[in-house]
Enzyme design. Structure first.
Site, PDB file in Angstrom:
ATOM      1  N   TYR A 160      11.178  -4.975   2.327  1.00 56.95           N
ATOM      2  CA  TYR A 160      11.254  -4.588   0.913  1.00 56.95           C
ATOM      3  C   TYR A 160      10.791  -5.811   0.131  1.00 56.95           C
ATOM      4  CZ  TYR A 160      13.791  -2.378  -3.081  1.00 56.95           C
ATOM      5  OH  TYR A 160      14.161  -1.775  -4.265  1.00 56.95           O
ATOM      6  N   HIS A 215       7.695  -4.184  -6.755  1.00 56.27           N
ATOM      7  CA  HIS A 215       8.298  -2.913  -6.327  1.00 56.27           C
ATOM      8  C   HIS A 215       9.822  -2.968  -6.441  1.00 56.27           C
ATOM      9  CE1 HIS A 215       9.068   0.759  -4.100  1.00 56.27           C
ATOM     10  NE2 HIS A 215       9.815   0.089  -3.246  1.00 56.27           N
ATOM     11  N   ARG A 252      19.031   1.324 -11.007  1.00 55.35           N
ATOM     12  CA  ARG A 252      20.267   0.598 -11.333  1.00 55.35           C
ATOM     13  C   ARG A 252      20.276   0.117 -12.773  1.00 55.35           C
ATOM     14  NH1 ARG A 252      19.116  -1.264  -6.223  1.00 55.35           N
ATOM     15  NH2 ARG A 252      18.143  -3.065  -7.183  1.00 55.35           N
ATOM     16  N   THR A 306       6.842  -1.504   0.213  1.00 50.84           N
ATOM     17  CA  THR A 306       5.857  -0.969  -0.731  1.00 50.84           C
ATOM     18  C   THR A 306       5.144  -2.095  -1.461  1.00 50.84           C
ATOM     19  OG1 THR A 306       7.328   0.888  -1.030  1.00 50.84           O
ATOM     20  CG2 THR A 306       5.573   0.640  -2.656  1.00 50.84           C
ATOM     21  N   LYS A 337      13.934   8.741   4.893  1.00 51.63           N
ATOM     22  CA  LYS A 337      12.798   7.942   5.359  1.00 51.63           C
ATOM     23  C   LYS A 337      12.370   8.285   6.781  1.00 51.63           C
ATOM     24  CE  LYS A 337      12.601   4.633   2.052  1.00 51.63           C
ATOM     25  NZ  LYS A 337      11.382   4.088   1.440  1.00 51.63           N
ATOM     26  N   ASP A 394      11.570  -1.816   8.429  1.00 49.27           N
ATOM     27  CA  ASP A 394      10.836  -1.817   7.167  1.00 49.27           C
ATOM     28  C   ASP A 394      11.445  -2.833   6.219  1.00 49.27           C
ATOM     29  OD1 ASP A 394       8.746  -0.909   5.562  1.00 49.27           O
ATOM     30  OD2 ASP A 394      10.048   0.503   4.508  1.00 49.27           O
ATOM     31  N   ASP A 451       4.955   4.811   4.403  1.00 41.61           N
ATOM     32  CA  ASP A 451       6.385   5.040   4.636  1.00 41.61           C
ATOM     33  C   ASP A 451       6.836   6.214   3.765  1.00 41.61           C
ATOM     34  OD1 ASP A 451       9.064   4.811   5.226  1.00 41.61           O
ATOM     35  OD2 ASP A 451       9.402   3.145   3.843  1.00 41.61           O
TER      36      ASP A 451
END
Ligand code: MN
Length: 407
Positions: free
Chosen positions: A119, A124, A133, A340, A244, A117, A224
């Protein structure tokens, strides 16, 4: 046309996606979706119209068919298009070749050996960085240089229609000094697309961005599933694990790259410039409209997100080039999730985490309830399609109901 295709069908003559179906009297086998029907490829093969070993259509997965290579799989698709358009073709007056989708059960279309997966949506990654963060430095320093990803778990990938159980796990409640165990309180979806590889690469071999499309057979919708409270506690320092891998859902029909050709668009400008092995030529993003709906138990569906695959910062050829640059090998049927898919507007965010902003902005549902995350009894439905100059090519849906955690 040999068969009636409703206007606005995802499964138009321009699509011809491949999947595995069964009915009461047909064992799992290959088919293509056309309108509200499925054309049974094992039955078509009996007409002796293909020049390869058609035993591949009687398998429970498409890996061997895909392994014949694009020269053959692509020709099967264009042949079917021609036959469906020609009222005198080999498919004419043979209703036994067609099955109503409503009468069929769909299965996982491929054996997925490995799943990764990514990112790759900047919106996102920025939203999550802000929440988890530092709003001032939402993107980590590597993000614009590397298509960040993690190795997922292939064993728990399921097909649309299969329910999932709310997962249990370890979490650290805010303000607590020790972790607790129990069902996740923050079950979430991630709106993604996944590509399925169509060609093996050798261990030690790197696939360039120019070669990468040869290795991509087609795409599916990908949910996901994520447990945000488990994720928050476990993800440091090695990334997602049990948050996940309890389930990921895919749509049953693989839409080929060829079918998506009309929807190619240029991706966002990548600044700073990426390293040479990640540079590419041409339009490598796809304009695919996406939406997510929630159907609360006993209530009607409500659309909660509208996004588009074209927003992705990192595209599939960059993901594949990056994944193999160290010599990591791919096998036919491997799956790569996009990450995502969020857009700029707050109704285009591809997860509840972002839509309800970590629970601070609950979504109002038509039945009067609120959603910060996904409740037991909710069904999450994702849909996607490209539409241009009267040509529509869609993915159908990936729909998954959430059942309560096991006691
Ligand atoms: Mn994901």
């Amino acid at each position: 046309m040999i068969i009636n295709i409703p206007e606005n069908s995802d499964f138009s003559i321009h699509n011809i996606p491949f999947g595995i179906f069964s009915t009461k009297d047909r064992s799992p086998r290959a088919g293509v979706a056309i309108g509200e029907h499925i054309l049974d490829l094992a039955a078509v093969a009996e007409l002796d119209v293909f020049e390869f070993n058609t035993a591949v259509f009687e398998k429970e997965v498409l890996n061997d068919f895909i392994g014949l290579g694009k020269a053959i799989t692509s020709k099967v698709r264009t042949n079917i298009q021609a036959w469906l358009r020609d009222e005198q073709s080999v498919l004419a007056n043979k209703p036994e070749l067609f099955v109503k989708q409503a009468d069929a059960q769909m299965h996982l279309p491929v054996y997925i050996g490995d799943y990764t997966d990514f990112y790759s949506s900047i919106e996102h990654a920025t939203n999550v960085g802000k929440m988890f963060r530092d709003p001032e430095n939402a993107l980590l320093p590597n993000w614009k240089h590397i298509p960040v990803g993690y190795h997922g778990r292939a064993s728990s990938i399921i097909v649309s229609g299969e329910p999932i159980l709310r997962p249990k796990g370890q979490t650290m409640p805010n303000g607590a000094d020790k972790p607790i165990f129990g069902p996740t309180q923050r079950l979430d979806f991630e709106l993604e697309m996944g590509f399925i590889t169509g060609k093996n690469s050798e261990l030690g071999e790197s696939v360039s961005t120019a070669e990468a499309e040869d290795y991509i057979f087609g795409l599916v919708l990908f949910n996901d599933w994520s447990a945000r409270d488990i994720q928050k506690w476990e993800y440091v320092p090695l990334g997602p694990f049990l948050a996940k891998n309890f389930a990921s859902s895919i749509s049953p029909w693989i839409v080929t790259l060829e079918a998506l050709e009309p929807f190619r668009v240029k991706g966002p400008k990548q600044e700073p410039k990426v390293l040479p092995y990640l540079q590419y030529e041409g339009a490598k993003n796809y304009d695919i409209e996406l939406e997510v709906g929630i159907i609360p138990q006993g209530s009607e569906e409500q659309t909660i997100c509208q996004s588009n695959f074209k927003y992705m910062y990192w595209n599939m050829v960059q993901q594949l080039a990056h994944h193999t640059v160290n010599g990591c090998n791919f096998n036919i049927g491997d799956l790569c999730g996009s990450g995502t898919i969020s857009g700029k507007d707050d109704n285009s965010y591809g997860s509840m985490l972002e839509l309800a902003w970590m629970g601070t902005k609950p979504l109002k549902m038509k039945d009067g309830s609120e959603r910060k995350f996904i409740n037991d009894g909710d069904t999450v439905v994702m849909r996607g399609f490209g539409k241009k100059n009267g040509v529509r090519v869609g993915f159908g849906e990936v729909s998954t109901k959430v059942l309560p955690a096991k006691p």
